[in-house]
Design a protein around this motif. Structure first.
Motif, PDB file in Angstrom:
ATOM      1  N   ALA A 277       0.834  -1.208   0.000  1.00 44.59           N
ATOM      2  CA  ALA A 277       0.000   0.000   0.000  1.00 44.59           C
ATOM      3  C   ALA A 277       0.865   1.253   0.000  1.00 44.59           C
ATOM      4  CB  ALA A 277      -0.926  -0.017   1.218  1.00 44.59           C
ATOM      5  N   GLY A 278       1.960   1.221   0.779  1.00 50.53           N
ATOM      6  CA  GLY A 278       2.855   2.369   0.801  1.00 50.53           C
ATOM      7  C   GLY A 278       3.514   2.613  -0.548  1.00 50.53           C
ATOM      8  N   VAL A 279       3.984   1.546  -1.191  1.00 50.42           N
ATOM      9  CA  VAL A 279       4.619   1.688  -2.505  1.00 50.42           C
ATOM     10  C   VAL A 279       3.638   2.219  -3.530  1.00 50.42           C
ATOM     11  CG1 VAL A 279       5.650   0.421  -4.425  1.00 50.42           C
ATOM     12  CG2 VAL A 279       6.377  -0.061  -2.080  1.00 50.42           C
TER      13      VAL A 279
ATOM     14  N   VAL B  61      10.131  -0.153  -1.920  1.00 46.74           N
ATOM     15  CA  VAL B  61       9.814   0.647  -0.733  1.00 46.74           C
ATOM     16  C   VAL B  61      10.852   1.744  -0.532  1.00 46.74           C
ATOM     17  CG1 VAL B  61       9.724   0.576   1.797  1.00 46.74           C
ATOM     18  CG2 VAL B  61       8.485  -1.134   0.470  1.00 46.74           C
ATOM     19  N   VAL B  62      12.128   1.356  -0.557  1.00 47.19           N
ATOM     20  CA  VAL B  62      13.197   2.322  -0.308  1.00 47.19           C
ATOM     21  C   VAL B  62      13.267   3.364  -1.432  1.00 47.19           C
ATOM     22  CG1 VAL B  62      15.688   2.599  -0.064  1.00 47.19           C
ATOM     23  CG2 VAL B  62      14.532   0.699   1.074  1.00 47.19           C
ATOM     24  N   ALA B  63      13.155   2.906  -2.685  1.00 50.28           N
ATOM     25  CA  ALA B  63      13.269   3.833  -3.818  1.00 50.28           C
ATOM     26  C   ALA B  63      12.143   4.853  -3.833  1.00 50.28           C
ATOM     27  CB  ALA B  63      13.294   3.045  -5.124  1.00 50.28           C
ATOM     28  N   THR B  64      10.901   4.402  -3.668  1.00 47.91           N
ATOM     29  CA  THR B  64       9.770   5.332  -3.710  1.00 47.91           C
ATOM     30  C   THR B  64       9.764   6.249  -2.495  1.00 47.91           C
ATOM     31  OG1 THR B  64       8.355   3.632  -2.697  1.00 47.91           O
ATOM     32  CG2 THR B  64       8.312   3.817  -5.100  1.00 47.91           C
ATOM     33  N   GLY B  65      10.045   5.693  -1.317  1.00 51.21           N
ATOM     34  CA  GLY B  65      10.040   6.517  -0.109  1.00 51.21           C
ATOM     35  C   GLY B  65      11.108   7.580  -0.126  1.00 51.21           C
TER      36      GLY B  65
ATOM     37  N   ALA C  18       9.021   6.588   7.962  1.00 47.22           N
ATOM     38  CA  ALA C  18       8.033   5.531   7.685  1.00 47.22           C
ATOM     39  C   ALA C  18       8.594   4.540   6.667  1.00 47.22           C
ATOM     40  CB  ALA C  18       6.739   6.150   7.176  1.00 47.22           C
ATOM     41  N   THR C  19       9.364   5.052   5.707  1.00 47.02           N
ATOM     42  CA  THR C  19       9.992   4.174   4.709  1.00 47.02           C
ATOM     43  C   THR C  19      10.954   3.205   5.373  1.00 47.02           C
ATOM     44  OG1 THR C  19       9.797   5.850   2.970  1.00 47.02           O
ATOM     45  CG2 THR C  19      11.468   4.140   2.670  1.00 47.02           C
ATOM     46  N   LEU C  20      11.753   3.688   6.322  1.00 52.02           N
ATOM     47  CA  LEU C  20      12.686   2.814   7.030  1.00 52.02           C
ATOM     48  C   LEU C  20      11.953   1.750   7.836  1.00 52.02           C
ATOM     49  CD1 LEU C  20      15.407   5.328   8.316  1.00 52.02           C
ATOM     50  CD2 LEU C  20      15.539   3.774   6.365  1.00 52.02           C
ATOM     51  N   ILE C  21      10.848   2.122   8.447  1.00 51.21           N
ATOM     52  CA  ILE C  21      10.069   1.140   9.216  1.00 51.21           C
ATOM     53  C   ILE C  21       9.482   0.079   8.296  1.00 51.21           C
ATOM     54  CG2 ILE C  21       8.011   0.849  10.642  1.00 51.21           C
ATOM     55  CD1 ILE C  21       8.618   3.590  11.868  1.00 51.21           C
ATOM     56  N   LEU C  22       8.939   0.507   7.149  1.00 51.82           N
ATOM     57  CA  LEU C  22       8.415  -0.457   6.181  1.00 51.82           C
ATOM     58  C   LEU C  22       9.528  -1.364   5.668  1.00 51.82           C
ATOM     59  CD1 LEU C  22       5.919   1.672   4.035  1.00 51.82           C
ATOM     60  CD2 LEU C  22       5.391   0.042   5.857  1.00 51.82           C
ATOM     61  N   ALA C  23      10.709  -0.788   5.409  1.00 56.24           N
ATOM     62  CA  ALA C  23      11.844  -1.594   4.963  1.00 56.24           C
ATOM     63  C   ALA C  23      12.226  -2.621   6.017  1.00 56.24           C
ATOM     64  CB  ALA C  23      13.030  -0.686   4.647  1.00 56.24           C
ATOM     65  N   GLY C  24      12.144  -2.241   7.281  1.00 56.19           N
ATOM     66  CA  GLY C  24      12.412  -3.196   8.348  1.00 56.19           C
ATOM     67  C   GLY C  24      11.406  -4.333   8.370  1.00 56.19           C
ATOM     68  N   GLY C  25      10.130  -4.014   8.160  1.00 53.95           N
ATOM     69  CA  GLY C  25       9.113  -5.061   8.122  1.00 53.95           C
ATOM     70  C   GLY C  25       9.322  -6.029   6.965  1.00 53.95           C
TER      71      GLY C  25
END
Length: 388
Positions: free
Chosen positions: A126-128, A188-192, A226-233
């Motif tokens: 959803a974030g991406v 995730v990382v690229a878009t964030g 938030a991007t870092l947290i999503l990357a961690g997940g």
């Protein structure tokens, strides 16, 4: 052993082989049926997403000219609908994934673990998708500044975006692999980071490092952290998939011991914790604390690369050599930063490219080796029976 006894044993073994082959054929048939059903369900989800977007757009945009960007616009509605539809579609699809024979191991996952796995995947997708929509509509606003569209056009745009997002999210979440998780991590990382760079008001951040984006406050810091947290997940989910893959490979490769599998699992869990820690402790809060997580991530991953020949000695020699080459490239890039040739931001981009490239090749090699050894073991059974 008498001839009669040998014949009876051979008949039993041949019968077992026939049953195993029949079960394999049934498994292939079930996997194909699951793929067909997934496609049909994805189409239904696309229709439902289109209907939701149509209804929401008609209510929100009725009787007025709608700006493409700024305020109650097509862009804002598209982002909200995309994120919502993607979240729901991915969660439902992943909950049904255990019906695929190729993912039957999901049946043995505990309910609590399955819940966080579903949340990590669905929220990340959803974030991406939401950030991709943000970039598209923001680019449209730069090309056509101040543009506005009528109610019907605005509604159809939102509906189409919702339908496409629902279909894509459902199909992606239906069959998750370690390689796809690496691609999701990169997305995730690229878009964030792209959204963070575009929204920042500090034009000099690149002279320092990417972490500066997470410490400036406002929308930029919120998106970055938030991007870092999503990357961690996603990294934690990747760790679980790698452990499952290694455990499956261990059935045919005795060198893949439980301890070695847990080492790989633990390394990626530590990487996930470092991602989340770097987000929770921004540079403006504690430079030392943030650096512990950021540098710790590099040290742990570098140790895995340099120690891969001992952790997984059964990997192809090319993969082991590549790990050393990537570690050397990271060290060389770091040396260019230390002498002042690179900025830290440039060094981080180089390292990110090397790490993602290696992870893609590592997961693909791991999957290929697992399939090759399993196929060899299956083909060896009839030959062994013929020799006996």
């Amino acid at each position: 052993m008498t001839r009669g006894a040998w014949t009876q044993g051979a008949r039993l073994e041949a019968a077992a082989v026939r049953v195993e082959r029949q079960l394999h054929r049934h498994g292939v048939a079930d996997a194909r049926r699951f793929a067909v059903r997934t496609e049909a369900r994805a189409i239904v989800v696309a229709i439902l997403g289109f209907a939701v977007g149509l209804a929401g757009g008609a209510v929100g945009f009725w009787g007025r000219a709608v700006p493409v960007w700024e305020g109650a616009s097509v862009g804002a509605a598209g982002i909200a609908v995309t994120a919502s539809v993607t979240l729901a579609a991915a969660a439902v699809s992943y909950r049904l994934a255990w019906r695929d024979p190729r993912q039957a191991w999901l049946q043995g996952v505990t309910r609590s673990r399955r819940a966080w796995m579903t949340a990590a995947l669905a929220i990340s997708l959803a974030g991406v998708f939401g950030m991709l929509q943000w970039m598209l509509f923001h680019a449209a606003s730069l090309i056509w500044p101040g543009a506005a569209v009528d109610t019907l056009t605005a509604t159809m745009i939102v509906a189409l975006v919702a339908g496409c997002s629902g279909y894509t999210a459902f199909t992606l979440a239906a069959h998750v692999t370690a390689t796809r998780l690496v691609l999701l991590l990169f997305a995730v990382v690229a878009t964030g980071f792209t959204v963070s760079v575009v929204t920042t008001r500090d034009d000099t951040w690149y002279q320092l490092n990417f972490s500066e984006l997470g410490g400036r406050g406002g929308a930029t810091a919120a998106v970055f952290n938030a991007t870092l947290i999503l990357a961690g997940g996603v990294t934690a989910l990747l760790a679980l998939y790698l452990l499952t893959s290694l455990e499956a490979w261990a059935r045919t490769e005795p060198r893949v011991t439980r301890a070695r599998s847990l080492i790989v699992y633990g390394v990626f869990l530590v990487l996930a914790a470092c991602f989340i820690g770097a987000a929770l402790v921004p540079v403006t809060f504690s430079q030392v604390g943030h650096n512990i997580f950021a540098i710790g991530m590099a040290v742990v991953f570098g140790a895995l690369l340099l120690g891969l020949r001992w952790v997984l000695p059964c990997l192809p020699r090319a993969m082991l050599v590549l790990a050393v080459a990537v570690a050397t490239g990271i060290l060389f890039s770091a040396s260019l930063f230390w002498v002042g040739y690179y900025t830290l931001a440039t060094h981080e981009m180089v390292c990110a490219g090397l790490v993602v490239g290696w992870l893609l090749l590592f997961t693909r090699t791991l999957a290929a080796a697992e399939r090759a050894d399993s196929a060899a073991a299956t083909e060896a059974s009839p030959a062994e029976q013929a020799d006996s």
